[in-house]
Design a protein around this motif. Structure first.
Motif, PDB file in Angstrom:
ATOM      1  N   ALA A  35     142.560 -48.413  56.737  1.00 54.53           N
ATOM      2  CA  ALA A  35     143.396 -47.654  55.803  1.00 54.53           C
ATOM      3  C   ALA A  35     143.366 -46.176  56.204  1.00 54.53           C
ATOM      4  CB  ALA A  35     142.859 -47.815  54.387  1.00 54.53           C
ATOM      5  N   THR A  36     144.318 -45.432  55.694  1.00 53.76           N
ATOM      6  CA  THR A  36     144.331 -43.973  55.906  1.00 53.76           C
ATOM      7  C   THR A  36     144.222 -43.305  54.539  1.00 53.76           C
ATOM      8  OG1 THR A  36     146.722 -44.000  55.845  1.00 53.76           O
ATOM      9  CG2 THR A  36     145.716 -44.178  58.016  1.00 53.76           C
ATOM     10  N   GLY A  37     144.590 -42.042  54.456  1.00 43.72           N
ATOM     11  CA  GLY A  37     144.458 -41.312  53.188  1.00 43.72           C
ATOM     12  C   GLY A  37     143.090 -40.661  53.083  1.00 43.72           C
ATOM     13  N   SER A  38     142.820 -40.028  51.940  1.00 43.22           N
ATOM     14  CA  SER A  38     141.557 -39.290  51.782  1.00 43.22           C
ATOM     15  C   SER A  38     140.356 -40.214  51.672  1.00 43.22           C
ATOM     16  CB  SER A  38     141.577 -38.457  50.505  1.00 43.22           C
ATOM     17  OG  SER A  38     142.763 -37.759  50.387  1.00 43.22           O
ATOM     18  N   SER A  39     140.549 -41.365  51.010  1.00 37.73           N
ATOM     19  CA  SER A  39     139.389 -42.205  50.669  1.00 37.73           C
ATOM     20  C   SER A  39     138.514 -42.602  51.860  1.00 37.73           C
ATOM     21  CB  SER A  39     139.839 -43.449  49.899  1.00 37.73           C
ATOM     22  OG  SER A  39     140.583 -43.070  48.774  1.00 37.73           O
ATOM     23  N   PRO A  40     139.094 -43.079  52.991  1.00 36.58           N
ATOM     24  CA  PRO A  40     138.205 -43.563  54.056  1.00 36.58           C
ATOM     25  C   PRO A  40     137.710 -42.504  55.046  1.00 36.58           C
ATOM     26  CG  PRO A  40     140.471 -44.127  54.576  1.00 36.58           C
ATOM     27  CD  PRO A  40     140.508 -43.346  53.306  1.00 36.58           C
ATOM     28  N   ASN A  65     146.100 -51.330  61.371  1.00 40.15           N
ATOM     29  CA  ASN A  65     146.329 -50.425  60.237  1.00 40.15           C
ATOM     30  C   ASN A  65     147.275 -51.028  59.208  1.00 40.15           C
ATOM     31  OD1 ASN A  65     145.013 -48.141  61.903  1.00 40.15           O
ATOM     32  ND2 ASN A  65     145.455 -47.277  59.871  1.00 40.15           N
ATOM     33  N   LEU A  66     147.053 -50.607  57.979  1.00 41.63           N
ATOM     34  CA  LEU A  66     147.843 -51.132  56.866  1.00 41.63           C
ATOM     35  C   LEU A  66     149.302 -50.710  56.928  1.00 41.63           C
ATOM     36  CD1 LEU A  66     145.568 -50.303  53.819  1.00 41.63           C
ATOM     37  CD2 LEU A  66     146.481 -52.573  54.339  1.00 41.63           C
ATOM     38  N   ASP A  67     149.522 -49.458  57.309  1.00 40.29           N
ATOM     39  CA  ASP A  67     150.872 -48.935  57.118  1.00 40.29           C
ATOM     40  C   ASP A  67     151.139 -47.715  57.993  1.00 40.29           C
ATOM     41  OD1 ASP A  67     149.070 -47.368  55.708  1.00 40.29           O
ATOM     42  OD2 ASP A  67     149.754 -48.033  53.750  1.00 40.29           O
ATOM     43  N   GLU A  68     152.389 -47.321  58.005  1.00 37.42           N
ATOM     44  CA  GLU A  68     152.823 -46.132  58.756  1.00 37.42           C
ATOM     45  C   GLU A  68     154.107 -45.613  58.110  1.00 37.42           C
ATOM     46  OE1 GLU A  68     152.634 -43.427  60.215  1.00 37.42           O
ATOM     47  OE2 GLU A  68     152.136 -43.936  62.301  1.00 37.42           O
ATOM     48  N   LEU A 130     140.521 -50.896  52.111  1.00 39.42           N
ATOM     49  CA  LEU A 130     141.641 -50.475  51.269  1.00 39.42           C
ATOM     50  C   LEU A 130     141.271 -49.265  50.432  1.00 39.42           C
ATOM     51  CD1 LEU A 130     142.785 -53.835  49.559  1.00 39.42           C
ATOM     52  CD2 LEU A 130     143.930 -52.679  51.471  1.00 39.42           C
ATOM     53  N   GLY A 131     142.248 -48.378  50.240  1.00 42.22           N
ATOM     54  CA  GLY A 131     142.163 -47.392  49.178  1.00 42.22           C
ATOM     55  C   GLY A 131     143.114 -47.885  48.095  1.00 42.22           C
ATOM     56  N   ILE A 132     143.275 -47.122  47.055  1.00 40.70           N
ATOM     57  CA  ILE A 132     144.212 -47.527  45.994  1.00 40.70           C
ATOM     58  C   ILE A 132     145.004 -46.305  45.535  1.00 40.70           C
ATOM     59  CG2 ILE A 132     142.394 -47.259  44.219  1.00 40.70           C
ATOM     60  CD1 ILE A 132     143.741 -49.560  42.663  1.00 40.70           C
ATOM     61  N   GLY A 133     146.301 -46.484  45.353  1.00 38.93           N
ATOM     62  CA  GLY A 133     147.116 -45.384  44.838  1.00 38.93           C
ATOM     63  C   GLY A 133     146.909 -45.251  43.332  1.00 38.93           C
ATOM     64  N   GLY A 136     148.385 -47.932  41.510  1.00 32.69           N
ATOM     65  CA  GLY A 136     147.910 -49.292  41.774  1.00 32.69           C
ATOM     66  C   GLY A 136     148.359 -49.865  43.101  1.00 32.69           C
ATOM     67  N   HIS A 137     149.027 -49.045  43.929  1.00 32.30           N
ATOM     68  CA  HIS A 137     149.469 -49.621  45.207  1.00 32.30           C
ATOM     69  C   HIS A 137     148.292 -49.851  46.143  1.00 32.30           C
ATOM     70  CE1 HIS A 137     150.337 -45.359  47.071  1.00 32.30           C
ATOM     71  NE2 HIS A 137     149.166 -45.793  47.505  1.00 32.30           N
ATOM     72  N   ILE A 138     148.444 -50.862  46.989  1.00 29.39           N
ATOM     73  CA  ILE A 138     147.521 -51.066  48.110  1.00 29.39           C
ATOM     74  C   ILE A 138     148.397 -51.172  49.346  1.00 29.39           C
ATOM     75  CG2 ILE A 138     145.423 -51.984  47.028  1.00 29.39           C
ATOM     76  CD1 ILE A 138     146.525 -54.811  47.370  1.00 29.39           C
ATOM     77  N   GLY A 139     147.948 -50.597  50.484  1.00 25.57           N
ATOM     78  CA  GLY A 139     148.893 -50.366  51.551  1.00 25.57           C
ATOM     79  C   GLY A 139     149.994 -49.540  50.898  1.00 25.57           C
ATOM     80  N   PHE A 140     151.243 -49.805  51.255  1.00 22.55           N
ATOM     81  CA  PHE A 140     152.332 -49.155  50.512  1.00 22.55           C
ATOM     82  C   PHE A 140     153.089 -50.190  49.694  1.00 22.55           C
ATOM     83  CE2 PHE A 140     152.335 -45.192  53.328  1.00 22.55           C
ATOM     84  CZ  PHE A 140     151.828 -44.392  52.307  1.00 22.55           C
ATOM     85  N   SER A 165     152.241 -35.438  49.011  1.00 21.93           N
ATOM     86  CA  SER A 165     152.813 -34.154  49.431  1.00 21.93           C
ATOM     87  C   SER A 165     151.702 -33.151  49.739  1.00 21.93           C
ATOM     88  CB  SER A 165     153.780 -33.613  48.373  1.00 21.93           C
ATOM     89  OG  SER A 165     153.097 -33.378  47.158  1.00 21.93           O
ATOM     90  N   ARG A 166     150.460 -33.435  49.251  1.00 22.56           N
ATOM     91  CA  ARG A 166     149.366 -32.515  49.568  1.00 22.56           C
ATOM     92  C   ARG A 166     149.076 -32.463  51.074  1.00 22.56           C
ATOM     93  NH1 ARG A 166     146.888 -37.318  48.048  1.00 22.56           N
ATOM     94  NH2 ARG A 166     144.800 -37.797  48.894  1.00 22.56           N
ATOM     95  N   PHE A 167     149.498 -33.486  51.804  1.00 21.25           N
ATOM     96  CA  PHE A 167     149.267 -33.499  53.251  1.00 21.25           C
ATOM     97  C   PHE A 167     150.420 -32.852  54.018  1.00 21.25           C
ATOM     98  CE2 PHE A 167     147.137 -37.473  51.722  1.00 21.25           C
ATOM     99  CZ  PHE A 167     145.831 -37.067  51.960  1.00 21.25           C
ATOM    100  N   SER A 200     140.809 -39.317  38.912  1.00 14.93           N
ATOM    101  CA  SER A 200     142.235 -39.668  38.920  1.00 14.93           C
ATOM    102  C   SER A 200     142.449 -41.153  39.229  1.00 14.93           C
ATOM    103  CB  SER A 200     142.996 -38.807  39.931  1.00 14.93           C
ATOM    104  OG  SER A 200     142.609 -39.155  41.239  1.00 14.93           O
ATOM    105  N   LYS A 201     141.415 -41.838  39.727  1.00 11.67           N
ATOM    106  CA  LYS A 201     141.548 -43.262  40.042  1.00 11.67           C
ATOM    107  C   LYS A 201     140.934 -44.152  38.957  1.00 11.67           C
ATOM    108  CE  LYS A 201     143.404 -42.584  44.146  1.00 11.67           C
ATOM    109  NZ  LYS A 201     142.831 -42.786  45.457  1.00 11.67           N
ATOM    110  N   ALA A 202     140.272 -43.540  37.952  1.00 11.97           N
ATOM    111  CA  ALA A 202     139.495 -44.332  36.984  1.00 11.97           C
ATOM    112  C   ALA A 202     140.355 -45.329  36.211  1.00 11.97           C
ATOM    113  CB  ALA A 202     138.768 -43.397  36.016  1.00 11.97           C
TER     114      ALA A 202
HETATM  115  C1  F6R Z   1     146.751 -45.728  53.259  1.00 17.54           C
HETATM  116  C2  F6R Z   1     147.195 -46.602  52.192  1.00 17.54           C
HETATM  117  C3  F6R Z   1     147.258 -46.174  50.779  1.00 17.54           C
HETATM  118  C4  F6R Z   1     146.073 -45.320  50.336  1.00 17.54           C
HETATM  119  C5  F6R Z   1     146.233 -44.889  48.891  1.00 17.54           C
HETATM  120  C6  F6R Z   1     145.099 -44.006  48.430  1.00 17.54           C
HETATM  121  O1  F6R Z   1     146.787 -46.391  54.504  1.00 17.54           O
HETATM  122  O2  F6R Z   1     147.546 -47.696  52.492  1.00 17.54           O
HETATM  123  O3  F6R Z   1     147.344 -47.311  49.965  1.00 17.54           O
HETATM  124  O4  F6R Z   1     144.892 -46.053  50.496  1.00 17.54           O
HETATM  125  O5  F6R Z   1     147.435 -44.202  48.727  1.00 17.54           O
HETATM  126  O6  F6R Z   1     145.173 -42.800  49.102  1.00 17.54           O
HETATM  127  P1  F6R Z   1     143.989 -41.729  48.993  1.00 17.54           P
HETATM  128  O7  F6R Z   1     142.806 -42.357  49.646  1.00 17.54           O
HETATM  129  O8  F6R Z   1     144.504 -40.552  49.785  1.00 17.54           O
HETATM  130  O9  F6R Z   1     143.791 -41.443  47.557  1.00 17.54           O
END
Ligand code: F6R
Length: 249
Positions: A35-40, A65-68, A130-133, A136-140, A165-167, A200-202
């Motif tokens: 996965a990408t994003g801040s979590s991993p 990788n999960l997504d692009e 996995l991270g989580i949006g 509730g999304h996983i991947g996209f 958008s923070r990135f 914010s994920k609680a």
């Molecule tokens: C990233 C991905 C997304 C993120 C999710 C959480 O490859 O698939 O589901 O895991 O958006 O993002 P962060 O970790 O930045 O809070």
């Protein structure tokens, strides 16, 4: 389901990395879903440290990788191709041939999803990170996605574009589309390791692991995975009321 609550992000990263490191030590040809994003990011730092300490090698490891994002070049600094290079691959001995990130070449848009599915089908992942949006999304796989989906091109939700958008310099620069593994691909992994931290994920964590399985919270399908581990910090876990019970399921 196994839920591990750690003090903070640093501990989450260490704990989650220790789970991956153990799998890598047991199988040097491990197939890992990334996965990408801040979590991993912290988890990847711990993997790099373990590699530098000669505990693990990526030589025969294969990654998926999960997504692009779709609509930006692979070499754009915010592409997940660049992210993986900057946060893990350039520091370890992974064979470039063994790196799989969904192709986002828009001239081949019609065949991209099928091509990634074919790669995933022949390569069951031993462990999927996995991270989580916040939605509730996983991947996209955004809310409303069918739970039996395979790789597809998806339109990112407004919430996801705002969150990401923070990135980027501004919301306008965040791509509107992405290619993502579907829920079915994610569920096909032997083990799933979900990590989350911060307040914010609680709410969404509680919905995902504790409430009904619904398309509106795609991560809730993970309740049906036979080998799910969730690593959370105290803030992300603070809405879960029946932790002991969940740990027995
Ligand atoms: C990233 C991905 C997304 C993120 C999710 C959480 O490859 O698939 O589901 O895991 O958006 O993002 P962060 O970790 O930045 O809070």
């Amino acid at each position: 389901m196994k839920i591990i609550v750690c003090k903070d992000y640093e501990e989450v990263s260490k704990k989650a990395a220790s789970i991956v490191i153990k799998e890598m030590m047991l199988n040097d040809e491990l197939k890992i879903g990334l996965a990408t994003g801040s979590s991993p990011i912290g988890l990847y730092k711990n993997l790099i440290e373990a590699y530098n300490n000669h505990l693990i090698s990526f030589k025969h490891v294969t990654t998926f990788n999960l997504d692009e994002y779709v609509g930006i070049d692979r070499l754009h600094p915010q592409s997940y191709y660049s992210f993986m290079n900057e946060n893990l691959f350039k520091y370890v001995d992974i064979d470039k041939e063994n790196i799989n990130i969904p192709n986002n070449d828009i001239s081949k848009l019609d065949s991209l999803a099928d091509e990634y599915d074919a790669r995933l089908l022949g390569n069951q992942r031993d462990i999927q990170l996995l991270g989580i949006g916040k939605n509730g999304h996983i991947g996209f796989n955004e809310p409303g996605t069918t739970l039996s989906s395979e790789t597809f091109i998806t339109e990112l939700s407004e919430q996801t574009r705002i969150d990401n958008s923070r990135f980027f310099g501004s919301l306008e620069e965040v791509p509107k589309y992405a290619i993502t593994m579907g829920i079915k691909n994610i569920m096909y992994a032997k083990k799933v390791l979900l990590i989350a931290s911060g307040k914010s994920k609680a709410k969404v964590i509680n919905k995902a692991i504790n409430e009904d399985i619904t398309k509106e919270i795609p991560a809730s399908i993970l309740q049906l995975h036979p080998d799910l581990t969730v690593v959370l910090d105290e803030e992300a876990a603070c809405e879960i009321k029946n932790l002991d019970y969940l740990n027995r399921i």
